[in-house]
Design a protein around this motif. Structure first.
Motif, PDB file in Angstrom:
ATOM      1  N   ALA A  36       0.291   5.309  -0.025  1.00 13.70           N
ATOM      2  CA  ALA A  36      -0.695   6.391   0.053  1.00 13.70           C
ATOM      3  C   ALA A  36       0.026   7.706   0.290  1.00 13.70           C
ATOM      4  O   ALA A  36       1.108   7.748   0.881  1.00 13.70           O
ATOM      5  CB  ALA A  36      -1.685   6.122   1.181  1.00 13.70           C
ATOM      6  N   LEU A  71      -4.540   6.849  -3.110  1.00 15.13           N
ATOM      7  CA  LEU A  71      -3.855   5.549  -3.095  1.00 15.13           C
ATOM      8  C   LEU A  71      -3.246   5.299  -4.464  1.00 15.13           C
ATOM      9  O   LEU A  71      -3.900   5.498  -5.495  1.00 15.13           O
ATOM     10  CB  LEU A  71      -4.855   4.439  -2.757  1.00 15.13           C
ATOM     11  CG  LEU A  71      -4.349   2.991  -2.780  1.00 15.13           C
ATOM     12  CD1 LEU A  71      -3.363   2.759  -1.641  1.00 15.13           C
ATOM     13  CD2 LEU A  71      -5.525   2.022  -2.662  1.00 15.13           C
ATOM     14  N   ILE A  73       0.847  -1.178   0.000  1.00 19.16           N
ATOM     15  CA  ILE A  73       0.000   0.000   0.000  1.00 19.16           C
ATOM     16  C   ILE A  73       0.894   1.243   0.000  1.00 19.16           C
ATOM     17  O   ILE A  73       1.751   1.391   0.879  1.00 19.16           O
ATOM     18  CB  ILE A  73      -0.909   0.029   1.249  1.00 19.16           C
ATOM     19  CG1 ILE A  73      -1.982  -1.072   1.178  1.00 19.16           C
ATOM     20  CG2 ILE A  73      -1.535   1.411   1.434  1.00 19.16           C
ATOM     21  CD1 ILE A  73      -3.090  -0.821   0.204  1.00 19.16           C
TER      22      ILE A  73
END
Length: 332
Positions: free
Chosen positions: A199, A205, A197
């Motif tokens: 971000a 994102l 992930i």
């Protein structure tokens, strides 16, 4: 015949990624349950390999019962910080010459000391003997798999960790899964790996566009034998985006029947994947030519749907993580 035995029949003794679970059971005196193994006659922790479609906790209960005849109602998986297993130190060579790099999780539970009176291992010959051992009076432990697992309990008890044995350098990072698939056909294969992930802290994102399908995906990919899952996540992040992370925080391990995927050519894959969150991201986005045609930053209300995403597991990772974040922004 077990999953690993079936692979050995066509792969031989060469190194394999072995997906498994270690079972750490303690009694009411803090002693740990060990088995004397049938293959080498030495002591070690209980546990074994997953079967296709199985999750780690189910495998932990099954292995405990097969190797001891005991059931542990409070058996749970350890946190990823204590429970995750991967890396070159988890190399093991069995007496018959089979070589593995263990990838997986650790489970922990407790039983009363007298439970051992009812132990009844199965008739496979895998368990020769069972006994409780104090953490400061352990028998010789030749395997790093055992040493590292018991170090979790020793550190908890304020004891120094056992030193790990020397281990060989991992083989060159070749396309292990492709070569394995060539000899096993379409049958189910475990595919350990990692996803990341990324971000920006402003509610966006980072997703990548899959080169062959045009669908969106998280940065990530498959594990090489002897590679740690964290190193895999860092390598895949850098290779797919040109970015690096100062720290990768493991969030969740994904495994089990819901992580099975069948490719259009019939290949069946049981994904075993750790989702990481990247912290302190640096670098200039650089895409590998031909593989990833583009990237995009998605706001929470613009995240792609399942039919726009490449793979149900990746989509579930994205949605579960996004749904767990504050409603106004993603944490960077």
């Amino acid at each position: 015949m077990s999953y690993l035995s079936e692979l050995r029949a066509v792969w031989g003794t060469a190194p394999l990624l072995s997906v498994g679970v270690s079972v750490l059971v303690q009694d009411d005196h803090g002693r740990v349950l060990l088995q004397r193994r049938g293959d080498d006659g030495l002591w070690g922790i209980l546990g074994g390999g997953l079967e296709p479609g199985e999750d780690f906790l189910t495998a932990a209960h099954r292995e405990l019962y097969e190797e001891s005849g005991l059931a542990c109602s409070n058996l749970t998986l350890l946190s990823l910080e204590e429970g995750l297993v991967s890396g070159p130190e988890f190399y093991h060579r069995y007496p018959n010459g089979d070589e593995i790099y263990l990838v997986g999780m650790r489970a922990h539970g407790t039983l009363p000391a007298e439970a051992l009176n009812d132990a009844a291992p199965d008739d496979s010959g895998e368990t020769l003997e069972l006994a409780w051992f104090a953490l400061d009076k352990l028998p010789p432990l030749p395997s790093n798999i055992n040493r590292a697992g018991l170090n979790v309990l020793r550190v908890r008890a304020g004891l120094p960790p056992l030193p790990l044995n020397p281990f060989p350098a991992p083989p060159p990072a070749a396309d292990h899964m492709r070569r394995l698939r060539e000899v096993v056909g379409t049958r189910p294969l475990f595919a350990p790996g990692a996803n990341v992930i990324v971000a920006d802290g402003e509610g966006h994102l980072l997703l990548l566009q899959h080169g062959s399908t045009g669908r969106w995906t998280l940065p990530g990919g498959g594990l090489a034998p002897g590679e740690s899952l964290t190193d895999c996540a860092q390598r895949e992040l850098r290779g797919a985006t040109g970015l690096s992370a100062a720290h990768l925080e493991p969030l969740r391990m994904y495994a089990g029947a819901e992580c099975r995927f069948t490719r259009l050519n019939g290949d069946v894959i049981d994904n075993i994947s750790v989702l990481y969150r990247a912290r302190g991201v640096t670098g200039t986005p650089t895409l590998p030519p031909g593989e990833i045609p583009g990237t995009a930053w998605f706001a929470r209300n613009e995240l792609p749907g399942e039919d726009e995403f490449s793979g149900a597991v990746g989509w579930a990772m994205m949605r579960e993580w996004a749904d767990s974040c504050p409603p106004d922004r993603f944490p960077s």
